[in-house]
Design a protein around this motif. Structure first.
Motif, mmCIF file in Angstrom:
data_model
loop_
_atom_site.group_PDB
_atom_site.id
_atom_site.type_symbol
_atom_site.label_atom_id
_atom_site.label_comp_id
_atom_site.label_asym_id
_atom_site.label_seq_id
_atom_site.Cartn_x
_atom_site.Cartn_y
_atom_site.Cartn_z
ATOM 1 N N PRO A 269 84.024 101.158 40.243
ATOM 2 C CA PRO A 269 83.541 100.257 39.187
ATOM 3 C C PRO A 269 82.550 99.258 39.777
ATOM 4 O O PRO A 269 82.661 98.893 40.953
ATOM 5 C CB PRO A 269 84.813 99.559 38.705
ATOM 6 C CG PRO A 269 85.752 99.625 39.858
ATOM 7 C CD PRO A 269 85.418 100.878 40.615
ATOM 8 N N THR A 275 82.068 97.178 30.777
ATOM 9 C CA THR A 275 82.976 98.269 30.446
ATOM 10 C C THR A 275 82.894 98.552 28.959
ATOM 11 O O THR A 275 83.049 97.657 28.136
ATOM 12 C CB THR A 275 84.424 97.892 30.816
ATOM 13 O OG1 THR A 275 84.451 97.525 32.194
ATOM 14 C CG2 THR A 275 85.355 99.058 30.599
ATOM 15 N N ARG A 279 87.622 103.457 29.506
ATOM 16 C CA ARG A 279 87.627 102.703 30.760
ATOM 17 C C ARG A 279 88.054 103.544 31.956
ATOM 18 O O ARG A 279 88.088 103.045 33.074
ATOM 19 C CB ARG A 279 88.548 101.491 30.631
ATOM 20 C CG ARG A 279 88.047 100.438 29.675
ATOM 21 C CD ARG A 279 88.953 99.228 29.689
ATOM 22 N NE ARG A 279 90.217 99.478 29.007
ATOM 23 C CZ ARG A 279 91.256 98.646 29.046
ATOM 24 N NH1 ARG A 279 91.185 97.536 29.757
ATOM 25 N NH2 ARG A 279 92.365 98.917 28.395
ATOM 26 N N HIS A 580 86.443 95.553 35.282
ATOM 27 C CA HIS A 580 86.614 96.852 34.636
ATOM 28 C C HIS A 580 87.902 96.921 33.815
ATOM 29 O O HIS A 580 87.916 97.492 32.725
ATOM 30 C CB HIS A 580 86.620 97.949 35.700
ATOM 31 C CG HIS A 580 86.714 99.331 35.137
ATOM 32 N ND1 HIS A 580 85.611 100.012 34.667
ATOM 33 C CD2 HIS A 580 87.775 100.156 34.943
ATOM 34 C CE1 HIS A 580 85.998 101.190 34.205
ATOM 35 N NE2 HIS A 580 87.300 101.305 34.369
#
Length: 686
Positions: A269, A275, A279, A580
């Motif tokens: 990430p 995001t 996810r 994230h």
């Protein structure tokens, strides 16, 4: 007829490695830890080596220094340092070489520094033993080196023992030791693993300065692609003891030509991305190859999404582009590997993921929470001293959301986690869990709530009983809370839990030491899930894990949240992961909340100067982006939690500090919709 250039134009590399083969001779068989590795490092160049645990990175580094003992043996290849064959050097020549012309910085400085010898003696001995300096010269140079490495008050610090330093300070001492004789080659093996992002940034800046100012060649080993992007000009990727890709760092990260590199980049990430939608991170399924029984063909083929029939043959490391090599039949045939679509933060306003709505009362409500730890008195007439771990913290966590908790080591993150779960009792303040006040409740009153709030600790090996099988570890809370009544029910529930966290049924009969770090963390999560909780506190659950295992744990936590409606308080020092996974983020500094806001707001428009420094310190796994970023430098060490500064606790390191910051603690107030900051000059840049 060819004309040979004059000798003055022939440049000898600082390090030249050809077909290096290092093997471990065990009772089970021969482990080919390093199998035909070749690379060159020029003077003043920085080479990065990346790969999962077990790929051969550290064994390669130890082989370069010839620091391996039986049952390991270098069975083939060449290692030439400044043109001289290291493998043919005598023991005396090696002693003269190590710590002088070649130096190494290890991952854990506490195991490399002698705990009973002061820093001064360790630094001076390194310089004097090689005959470079007299003891008097070495003493002065030691102070200068510590100052150069960013150690505050080096004249006083040099007279300290290693345990009196923080992790980042100890790593600076190790760098000072490594650079004490101005080596031509510095090997750094995971020098920033598990360090705070601010300390990591300082260490990486130091490495770049040493590379630039002294012309030192650097070999940097890391599983963090952002670290590699920030320091290294060239990178090699290792898998199964082999080099599977090599090339300029910028090109390699932007356009990977081996599926393993492609998967590593996709699994990371990034802090500069919003995001959106799903996810879940890209992960590499399966396990690395068995080093005792390597596949006959491509070693990555069993896990490769791009596999073709020819992968049953073992590919050579061939050129795929000018200056680029990859060990892959697909890309050697001209194919490219498309990276997943990135969502840039600046242009992602319409793609932002919506968190859960804040309807009703929060599941966890904290007001004015205080936790101080008393220190032993230094004398009978001396006053009591306290560590101000958590100081008047307010916090809300709503059902179904993930709240990220970030800050440097010592800011109070783990203490706050232990207090809200009532592992520690607070000194004052309110803790309401789903409407029940638990701040001063007795353990007998809290015990029924234990089923609903659980904790996943940072080190699963320390939190799992090594004498209990996985079946016993998972079965104990089931029986204790009366969730199963018969052995058959317990066994069935254990199998369900193992399946939920992606472990095989056979895992039940094994013990913690028989699992990898990522698998042990899955067992910890399974134990937390055993009692069907509503709320889980995850304290650094992915610290020091490989990129791929980290992605697997993140995906597992997200899946479990969707499946069971879990609420998370997620603690981590990796801010990219926090962005994230989190809906909202809380920034702590020295026991105080500095900022609270939705995740994207915190990372796109931070209001508190401390938050800006944290974000600026995070390396991005893109060399071109890293080169164009302006990194804010956070100077100094955090103040002592025993005697915190008056007013704003960040004022001693803050560029915005004014007289009001000394006298008045700033309140946590809303400066933008749902964005709170404790700063008299919130949002100001200078």
């Amino acid at each position: 007829m060819s004309i040979k250039p004059p000798d003055s134009q022939v440049v000898t590399p600082a390090l030249e490695v050809k077909d290096l083969r290092t093997q471990f001779f065990t009772d089970e068989g021969v482990v080919k830890a390093v199998d035909g590795v070749s690379f060159t490092v020029a003077a003043g160049d920085a080479l990065g080596i990346v790969g999962e645990s077990g790929s051969g990175k550290s064994v390669t580094a130890l082989s370069l220094m010839r620091l391996l003992d039986e049952p390991s043996r270098i069975v083939g290849g060449e290692i030439r340092f400044q043109g001289k064959d290291v493998l043919k050097a005598s023991d005396e020549e090696l002693r003269n070489l190590r710590g002088d012309r070649i130096a190494m910085v290890f991952q854990d400085p506490m195991t490399s520094l002698n705990p009973v010898i002061k820093i001064a003696k360790q630094l001076i001995e390194t310089m004097v033993v090689h005959g470079r300096y007299t003891p008097e010269q070495a003493g002065q140079r030691a102070v200068n080196l510590l100052g150069r490495m960013g150690v505050s008050a080096p004249e006083r610090a040099i007279d300290s023992y290693p345990h009196q330093f923080s992790g980042g300070m100890r790593q600076r001492v190790m760098l000072a030791l490594g650079m004490s004789n101005e080596p031509a080659l510095l090997i750094a093996d995971e020098p920033t693993t598990a360090l705070d992002v601010t300390i990591q940034a300082q260490i990486l800046d130091l490495l770049r300065e040493l590379n630039r100012d002294f012309g030192t060649a650097i070999v940097l080993i890391s599983h963090d692609l952002g670290v590699i992007a920030r320091v290294c000009t060239r990178t090699i990727v290792m898998y199964g003891g082999e080099v599977v890709e090599e090339g300029p760092t910028e090109d390699l990260l932007k356009d990977p030509r081996h599926p393993y590199t492609w998967a590593l980049i996709n699994a990371v990430p990034r802090i500069d991305e919003t995001t959106s939608g799903d996810r879940r991170l890209t992960t590499i399924e399966g396990q690395p190859p068995d080093p005792l029984n390597m596949p006959a063909g491509c070693r990555f083929a069993p896990r490769c999404p791009f596999r073709v029939a020819r992968c049953d043959e073992h590919p050579e490391l061939g050129e795929v582009l000018p200056g680029r090599k990859a060990r892959c039949w697909v890309t050697q045939g001209g194919e490219t590997l498309e990276l997943k679509q990135r969502v840039a933060a600046a242009a992602a306003g319409s793609a932002r993921r919506e968190g859960p709505k804040h309807d009703g009362a929060p599941i966890l409500k904290v007001r004015g929470l205080v936790k101080h730890f008393a220190l032993p008195k230094s004398g009978f007439f001396q006053p009591h001293r306290y560590v101000h771990a958590v100081d008047h913290v307010d916090l809300d966590v709503w059902r179904g959301e993930t709240v990220g908790l970030v800050g440097e080591s010592g800011c109070g993150k783990s203490t706050l986690a232990r207090v809200v779960t009532r592992i520690h009792q607070p000194d004052s303040g309110e803790i309401s869990f789903d409407g029940t006040d638990i701040a001063q409740a007795k353990q007998s009153q809290i015990r029924p709530l234990r089923k609903r709030m659980q904790m996943v600790f940072q080190d699963p090996y320390a939190s799992l009983n090594p004498r209990m099988s996985v079946a016993d570890i998972l079965g104990e809370p089931l029986r204790f809370h009366g969730l199963t009544t018969t052995n058959a029910e317990t066994r069935e529930r254990i199998q369900e839990l193992l399946a939920t966290v992606g472990l095989s049924p056979k895992s039940a009969e094994r013990f913690p030491h028989e699992f990898s770090g990522g698998q042990r963390q899955r067992i910890s999560i399974a134990r937390a899930l055993a009692v069907k909780p509503d709320f889980i506190v995850a304290d650094e659950p992915i610290s020091a894990l490989d990129v791929n295992i980290q992605a697997q744990i993140i995906n597992l936590m997200l899946d479990l949240q969707d499946r069971f409606g879990l609420t998370y308080l997620f603690i981590a020092h990796d801010l990219a992961v926090v962005r994230h996974i989190s809906d909202r983020v809380v920034v702590l500094y020295l026991g105080k909340v500095m900022e609270v806001a939705p995740a994207d707001a915190v990372f796109d428009r931070p209001l508190h100067p401390y938050t800006r420094y944290l974000i600026s310190a995070v390396p991005i796994p893109d060399a071109a982006v890293e080169r164009g970023r302006s990194h804010l430098k956070l100077t100094g060490e955090p103040p002592s939690a025993i005697d915190p500064p008056s007013g704003c606790r960040f004022r001693t390191r803050c560029p915005l500090a004014k007289p009001i910051c000394v006298s008045e603690p700033p309140p946590l107030v809303e400066h933008a919709p749902n964005q709170f900051a404790a700063c008299h000059f919130a949002g100001q840049l200078s």
